[in-house]
Design an enzyme around this catalytic site. Sequence first.
Site, mmCIF file in Angstrom:
data_model
loop_
_atom_site.group_PDB
_atom_site.id
_atom_site.type_symbol
_atom_site.label_atom_id
_atom_site.label_comp_id
_atom_site.label_asym_id
_atom_site.label_seq_id
_atom_site.Cartn_x
_atom_site.Cartn_y
_atom_site.Cartn_z
ATOM 1 N N ASP A 60 0.877 -1.211 -0.099
ATOM 2 C CA ASP A 60 -0.020 0.202 0.054
ATOM 3 C C ASP A 60 0.859 1.311 0.089
ATOM 4 O O ASP A 60 2.252 1.063 0.106
ATOM 5 C CB ASP A 60 -0.890 -0.009 1.104
ATOM 6 C CG ASP A 60 -0.266 0.072 2.564
ATOM 7 O OD1 ASP A 60 1.052 0.282 2.752
ATOM 8 O OD2 ASP A 60 -0.962 0.081 3.603
ATOM 9 N N SER A 61 0.212 2.589 -0.040
ATOM 10 C CA SER A 61 1.027 3.522 -0.249
ATOM 11 C C SER A 61 1.553 4.162 0.839
ATOM 12 O O SER A 61 2.531 4.990 1.050
ATOM 13 C CB SER A 61 0.265 4.732 -1.023
ATOM 14 O OG SER A 61 -0.621 5.233 -0.058
ATOM 15 N N GLY A 63 -0.208 5.512 2.952
ATOM 16 C CA GLY A 63 -1.263 6.656 3.163
ATOM 17 C C GLY A 63 -2.170 6.416 4.545
ATOM 18 O O GLY A 63 -2.422 6.945 5.344
ATOM 19 N N PHE A 64 -2.942 5.166 4.201
ATOM 20 C CA PHE A 64 -3.917 4.725 5.160
ATOM 21 C C PHE A 64 -3.254 4.654 6.638
ATOM 22 O O PHE A 64 -3.911 5.368 7.451
ATOM 23 C CB PHE A 64 -4.399 3.454 4.872
ATOM 24 C CG PHE A 64 -5.820 3.054 5.504
ATOM 25 C CD1 PHE A 64 -6.882 3.610 5.591
ATOM 26 C CD2 PHE A 64 -5.515 1.957 6.554
ATOM 27 C CE1 PHE A 64 -8.016 3.448 6.360
ATOM 28 C CE2 PHE A 64 -6.523 1.713 7.676
ATOM 29 C CZ PHE A 64 -7.677 2.374 7.322
ATOM 30 N N ASP A 114 -2.548 8.617 -1.700
ATOM 31 C CA ASP A 114 -3.826 9.138 -1.711
ATOM 32 C C ASP A 114 -4.114 9.486 -0.163
ATOM 33 O O ASP A 114 -3.456 9.264 0.820
ATOM 34 C CB ASP A 114 -4.960 8.063 -2.095
ATOM 35 C CG ASP A 114 -4.930 6.855 -0.999
ATOM 36 O OD1 ASP A 114 -3.824 6.563 -0.573
ATOM 37 O OD2 ASP A 114 -6.042 6.472 -0.586
ATOM 38 N N GLN A 205 -11.045 8.005 -4.858
ATOM 39 C CA GLN A 205 -11.798 8.422 -3.406
ATOM 40 C C GLN A 205 -13.047 9.154 -3.576
ATOM 41 O O GLN A 205 -13.674 8.676 -4.598
ATOM 42 C CB GLN A 205 -10.880 9.235 -2.705
ATOM 43 C CG GLN A 205 -9.348 8.681 -2.179
ATOM 44 C CD GLN A 205 -9.766 7.829 -0.747
ATOM 45 O OE1 GLN A 205 -10.646 7.797 -0.218
ATOM 46 N NE2 GLN A 205 -8.788 7.008 -0.512
ATOM 47 N N ASP A 282 -8.200 -7.190 0.224
ATOM 48 C CA ASP A 282 -7.323 -7.661 1.302
ATOM 49 C C ASP A 282 -7.834 -7.109 2.837
ATOM 50 O O ASP A 282 -8.580 -6.276 2.835
ATOM 51 C CB ASP A 282 -5.860 -6.479 1.136
ATOM 52 C CG ASP A 282 -6.239 -5.265 1.717
ATOM 53 O OD1 ASP A 282 -6.583 -4.405 0.873
ATOM 54 O OD2 ASP A 282 -5.837 -4.844 2.827
ATOM 55 N N CYS A 320 -13.452 -28.531 6.257
ATOM 56 C CA CYS A 320 -12.178 -28.002 5.832
ATOM 57 C C CYS A 320 -10.933 -29.072 5.613
ATOM 58 O O CYS A 320 -10.968 -30.056 6.423
ATOM 59 C CB CYS A 320 -11.871 -27.103 6.812
ATOM 60 S SG CYS A 320 -10.309 -26.226 6.585
ATOM 61 N N CYS A 322 -7.828 -28.332 5.591
ATOM 62 C CA CYS A 322 -6.384 -27.683 5.819
ATOM 63 C C CYS A 322 -5.842 -28.607 6.885
ATOM 64 O O CYS A 322 -6.355 -29.398 7.516
ATOM 65 C CB CYS A 322 -6.722 -26.416 6.532
ATOM 66 S SG CYS A 322 -6.977 -26.101 8.434
ATOM 67 N N CYS A 325 -7.316 -28.677 10.437
ATOM 68 C CA CYS A 325 -8.521 -29.479 10.579
ATOM 69 C C CYS A 325 -8.468 -30.906 10.520
ATOM 70 O O CYS A 325 -9.309 -31.959 11.080
ATOM 71 C CB CYS A 325 -9.461 -28.883 9.665
ATOM 72 S SG CYS A 325 -10.057 -27.153 10.272
ATOM 73 N N HIS A 351 -5.683 -22.062 9.839
ATOM 74 C CA HIS A 351 -7.026 -22.354 9.187
ATOM 75 C C HIS A 351 -7.837 -21.337 8.795
ATOM 76 O O HIS A 351 -8.396 -21.353 7.825
ATOM 77 C CB HIS A 351 -7.859 -22.990 10.408
ATOM 78 C CG HIS A 351 -9.317 -23.142 10.366
ATOM 79 N ND1 HIS A 351 -9.737 -23.950 9.415
ATOM 80 C CD2 HIS A 351 -10.452 -22.318 10.580
ATOM 81 C CE1 HIS A 351 -11.361 -23.783 9.276
ATOM 82 N NE2 HIS A 351 -11.363 -22.814 9.636
#
Length: 370
Positions: A60-61, A63-64, A114, A205, A282, A320, A322, A325, A351
């Site tokens: 990510d940039s 910014g967040f 941003d 935005q 994400d 599941c 995995c 499990c 999991h």
Amino acid sequence: MPVGTLASVKGVPQDILEELGVQILLGNTYHLYLRPGVEQIRRLAGLHCFMSWPRAILTDSGGFQVFSLNDLRRITEDGVTFRSHLDGSEHFFSPESATAAQIGLGADIIMAFDECTEYPAEPERARASMELTLRWAERSKKYFEEHKHEVPWTTTHVEADALVRLGERSSPAPSDSAELNSPGRARAPVPTRAGETQALFGIVQGGMDPALRKESAERTIALDFPGYAIGGLSVGEPRTLTREIVEATLEHLPKDKPRYLMGVGTPEEIIEYAKLGIDMMDCVLPTRAARHGLLFTSQGKISIKQARYAGDENPLDPNCNCRVCRRYSRAYLRHLYASNEVLAQVLNTVHNLSFYLDTMRGVRHSIGLG
Ligand SMILES: [Zn+2]
């Protein structure tokens, strides 16, 4: 995309992420910039080599995080001054420096810098913020075009070889098993990509106003990016509003380029958004919830800390497949969690990631079937 904030999906080694079928990870520029630092990672030939992850990475940039982790930030036309949440030191991110940091980190997909508009925001404030993001997008792109060849991949083959040799030297010699277990051998080969460059995505935005979102989308598209993200959502607004704004924005974004919705969501939500036409998402939810003992299953959410699971011999999720499990009971997972064992975080995260990735595999299968 599972979130690997500090070049690590907390508690899960990279070979298990590969086994789970993770194709792309997200790293946070803000965190990596503060620790271990962009220059450190650049010298080690970029994030892929540094964290031994040959598959795709998106950063990510920054910014967040600057906006969400810093109460003392100062925003000007030029950029944002902020204080490190680690030691209080002062730093500055601009579209140019945030893009430079992302080039140095060397992820495959990087994001324009941003301003994430807060919620709620007055109409004038939402417009001013959107206009600023557009000017910053133009500056991010300009800097990227002028500096994209500085990505550390161009030297990757040399430095990666050096790293492998370093690992082999420090490991005890001969015998096959020792050789297999040496750090050099275990390091995932990262392909040489000399001549290739990263992909810089733009971010739409516009707050919670469909008209502003449309304008932001059209003007961001005019700058011509290879992919587009919808930012500024999941910032405290009701989920019905999130969906409304996603729908209102999506219809203005090109269908033949990746459309990325940042920061969502629950398993039910990611299916809904995929249905609307979102290609990438994400979220920290599967990993963060796992560390708090909250597990997503085909039968709904399970809070593994509850006493009712203390004698439960069933697998966490009978549907599941995995490695957690297949092998462990709810009773054991509950015991690990109640005893604050590190293994609880590892198994719970494996999991939950598996459940999310299975959900997306199901989505892709459905799309394939029309
Ligand atoms: Zn499982």
